[in-house]
Design an enzyme around this catalytic site. Sequence first.
Site, PDB file in Angstrom:
ATOM      1  N   HIS A 271      41.041  39.201  40.800  1.00 13.06           N
ATOM      2  CA  HIS A 271      40.789  38.475  41.943  1.00 13.06           C
ATOM      3  C   HIS A 271      39.130  37.994  42.134  1.00 13.06           C
ATOM      4  CE1 HIS A 271      41.164  36.354  45.782  1.00 13.06           C
ATOM      5  NE2 HIS A 271      42.255  36.062  45.258  1.00 13.06           N
ATOM      6  N   ASP A 328      50.128  36.957  42.872  1.00 17.76           N
ATOM      7  CA  ASP A 328      51.026  36.181  42.005  1.00 17.76           C
ATOM      8  C   ASP A 328      51.796  37.247  41.089  1.00 17.76           C
ATOM      9  OD1 ASP A 328      48.560  33.795  41.657  1.00 17.76           O
ATOM     10  OD2 ASP A 328      50.438  33.759  42.286  1.00 17.76           O
TER      11      ASP A 328
HETATM   12  C1  SDX Z   1      45.131  33.400  42.898  1.00 19.19           C
HETATM   13  O1  SDX Z   1      40.787  32.640  44.999  1.00 19.19           O
HETATM   14  C2  SDX Z   1      41.716  33.033  45.609  1.00 19.19           C
HETATM   15  O2  SDX Z   1      42.067  33.468  46.735  1.00 19.19           O
HETATM   16  C3  SDX Z   1      43.054  32.666  44.689  1.00 19.19           C
HETATM   17  C4  SDX Z   1      44.344  33.155  45.233  1.00 19.19           C
HETATM   18  C5  SDX Z   1      44.936  32.280  46.537  1.00 19.19           C
HETATM   19  O3  SDX Z   1      45.671  32.869  47.422  1.00 19.19           O
HETATM   20  O4  SDX Z   1      44.453  31.247  46.938  1.00 19.19           O
HETATM   21  O5  SDX Z   1      44.329  34.539  45.749  1.00 19.19           O
HETATM   22  C6  SDX Z   1      45.800  32.847  44.569  1.00 19.19           C
HETATM   23  O6  SDX Z   1      44.708  32.246  42.387  1.00 19.19           O
HETATM   24  C7  SDX Z   1      45.290  34.506  42.422  1.00 19.19           C
HETATM   25  C8  SDX Z   1      44.713  34.752  41.081  1.00 19.19           C
HETATM   26  C9  SDX Z   1      45.992  34.266  39.862  1.00 19.19           C
HETATM   27  N1  SDX Z   1      45.100  34.083  38.785  1.00 19.19           N
HETATM   28  C10 SDX Z   1      45.515  35.059  37.767  1.00 19.19           C
HETATM   29  O7  SDX Z   1      46.430  36.135  37.970  1.00 19.19           O
HETATM   30  C11 SDX Z   1      44.943  34.709  36.340  1.00 19.19           C
HETATM   31  C12 SDX Z   1      44.497  36.140  35.722  1.00 19.19           C
HETATM   32  N2  SDX Z   1      43.293  36.466  36.483  1.00 19.19           N
HETATM   33  C13 SDX Z   1      42.058  36.082  36.015  1.00 19.19           C
HETATM   34  O8  SDX Z   1      42.141  34.787  35.198  1.00 19.19           O
HETATM   35  C14 SDX Z   1      40.757  36.285  36.997  1.00 19.19           C
HETATM   36  O9  SDX Z   1      40.822  37.702  37.336  1.00 19.19           O
HETATM   37  C15 SDX Z   1      40.580  35.272  38.006  1.00 19.19           C
HETATM   38  C16 SDX Z   1      40.757  33.928  37.730  1.00 19.19           C
HETATM   39  C17 SDX Z   1      41.694  35.548  39.121  1.00 19.19           C
HETATM   40  C18 SDX Z   1      39.471  35.619  38.648  1.00 19.19           C
HETATM   41  O10 SDX Z   1      38.258  35.256  37.946  1.00 19.19           O
HETATM   42  P1  SDX Z   1      36.609  35.548  38.120  1.00 19.19           P
HETATM   43  O11 SDX Z   1      36.455  35.977  39.555  1.00 19.19           O
HETATM   44  O12 SDX Z   1      36.017  34.469  37.824  1.00 19.19           O
HETATM   45  O13 SDX Z   1      36.224  36.938  37.219  1.00 19.19           O
HETATM   46  P2  SDX Z   1      36.031  36.770  35.645  1.00 19.19           P
HETATM   47  O14 SDX Z   1      36.682  35.673  34.975  1.00 19.19           O
HETATM   48  O15 SDX Z   1      34.471  36.414  35.910  1.00 19.19           O
HETATM   49  O16 SDX Z   1      36.431  38.005  35.078  1.00 19.19           O
HETATM   50  C19 SDX Z   1      35.322  39.129  34.991  1.00 19.19           C
HETATM   51  C20 SDX Z   1      35.705  40.250  34.036  1.00 19.19           C
HETATM   52  C21 SDX Z   1      35.675  39.323  32.620  1.00 19.19           C
HETATM   53  O17 SDX Z   1      35.566  40.410  31.686  1.00 19.19           O
HETATM   54  P3  SDX Z   1      33.740  40.579  31.128  1.00 19.19           P
HETATM   55  O18 SDX Z   1      33.382  39.220  30.738  1.00 19.19           O
HETATM   56  O19 SDX Z   1      33.054  41.060  32.396  1.00 19.19           O
HETATM   57  O20 SDX Z   1      33.928  41.683  30.007  1.00 19.19           O
HETATM   58  O21 SDX Z   1      36.971  40.654  33.970  1.00 19.19           O
HETATM   59  C22 SDX Z   1      37.922  40.047  33.033  1.00 19.19           C
HETATM   60  C23 SDX Z   1      36.901  39.015  32.352  1.00 19.19           C
HETATM   61  O22 SDX Z   1      37.438  38.801  31.170  1.00 19.19           O
HETATM   62  N3  SDX Z   1      39.156  39.661  33.639  1.00 19.19           N
HETATM   63  C24 SDX Z   1      40.355  39.809  32.996  1.00 19.19           C
HETATM   64  C25 SDX Z   1      41.151  39.454  33.878  1.00 19.19           C
HETATM   65  N4  SDX Z   1      40.758  38.925  34.953  1.00 19.19           N
HETATM   66  C26 SDX Z   1      39.134  39.211  34.846  1.00 19.19           C
HETATM   67  N5  SDX Z   1      40.646  40.442  31.834  1.00 19.19           N
HETATM   68  C27 SDX Z   1      41.898  40.340  31.582  1.00 19.19           C
HETATM   69  N6  SDX Z   1      43.077  40.051  32.166  1.00 19.19           N
HETATM   70  C28 SDX Z   1      42.540  39.420  33.512  1.00 19.19           C
HETATM   71  N7  SDX Z   1      43.500  39.157  34.411  1.00 19.19           N
END
Ligand code: SDX
Length: 392
Positions: A271, A328
């Site tokens: 998140h 989610d």
């Molecule tokens: C919702 O914003 C809100 O409030 C949203 C929400 C709402 O109520 O409106 O809470 C609802 O959208 C919840 C999130 C649902 N999405 C998912 O579950 C999809 C999987 N999650 C990721 O795509 C991600 O965690 C996000 C999109 C939720 C957040 O992305 P960020 O903050 O841009 O983080 P990032 O992509 O920069 O990740 C940081 C690191 C990266 O690794 P490095 O490059 O540092 O090595 O963490 C890794 C990412 O690769 N990472 C994950 C991951 N989430 C982040 N690796 C594997 N699996 C994951 N789920």
Amino acid sequence: TNGIITIDPGFKNTGSCESKITFLDGEKGILRHRGYAIEELTKKASFLEVAYLIIFGELPTKEQYVKWEKDIKHHSLLNEEMKNIIDGFPKKAHPMGMLSSLTSALTAFNPATVDITKEEQIYGAITKLMGKFPVIAAWAHSKNLGTPLNYADNSLDYIANIMQMMFRIPTEKYVMNPIAVRALDELLILHEDHEQNCSTSTVRIVGSSEAGLFASVSSGVSALWGRLHGGANQAVLEMLENIQKDGGDVEKYINKAKDKEDPFRLMGFGHRVYKNFDPRARIIKKAADELFADLGTNDPVLEIAKHLEEVALNDEYFAERKLYPNVDFYSGIIYRALGFPREMMTVMFAIGRLPGWIAQWKEMRLNGEPIGRPRQLYTGYALRKFKSFEER
Ligand code: SDX
């Protein structure tokens, strides 16, 4: 940066507005609406009561609540011509696409914009949308099922009405399950608002051009659809069902999620704000256990989800990045227990998020926020002369 403009991809360190609606503390896992803790609201209030709080700023008195509910019910009939629009979709159209299209189509039957100096015009648009949005969502579901489109039943409360619109068929008496209604009420409360998330920021920026409420919310539905945002609840179930087909091999999916070569992410994990447990995920996980106990059923996918969570939380890749289950991760399991197919999960998220979109749009407009128009750092070509076809 060029010293004047700083680029902040994904706005990770950019605040877009001041707001009085929702407070999040990502480190402590705190979520409050107008100062009330989410844990209290889910236990003590109804979805429509929390919607009133989020939109108008205070918990409604009894008479305010009765009027709010009556005014919403007054608008729960869609113009019959809306059927021509939904008839135009193929049966298998994704319900999120139908929801955003028909929400925008409301502007064909209602004033497209409101005069925000007229309180009654804002209130009218809000109660219309609160009344009609769940009907559109139910019609999208019926379209996918090939069953007749249902009308609202104004003798029922908001959530019970949603259940009957989604599942009633003319050949059977629809039996309301109060356990399912309460579970859905609680689940949708958890989705009502979440400060400046992707879809809410979309609603705000579309509304900042003075586009109307229906057009702004229609854009929010589209933003929510993405699998990184609301679409994650559908993607989580697809992931859990794939793990189930793979004999419950969660380690395989954990390793895929850690492999930078592999685009697969652990859906429902991570998140932007919560660097601790998403408080909503905690509540939903408990609610799933309670629902299955109440219904006397269980879902093997819930056990897979718990096992996946346990393994991920003990893996340093996730610990280092502070990746925890989000809203989610478990919600799809409850929606499935209530009878919703995967494609409807994000639609249910949208029904839950509607009051937040409305509240944020209203706050932005009443605050007289300027039109959203960010700048950029230009990194393209310097001036160059035009070339004719022969010269290219
Ligand atoms: C919702 O914003 C809100 O409030 C949203 C929400 C709402 O109520 O409106 O809470 C609802 O959208 C919840 C999130 C649902 N999405 C998912 O579950 C999809 C999987 N999650 C990721 O795509 C991600 O965690 C996000 C999109 C939720 C957040 O992305 P960020 O903050 O841009 O983080 P990032 O992509 O920069 O990740 C940081 C690191 C990266 O690794 P490095 O490059 O540092 O090595 O963490 C890794 C990412 O690769 N990472 C994950 C991951 N989430 C982040 N690796 C594997 N699996 C994951 N789920």
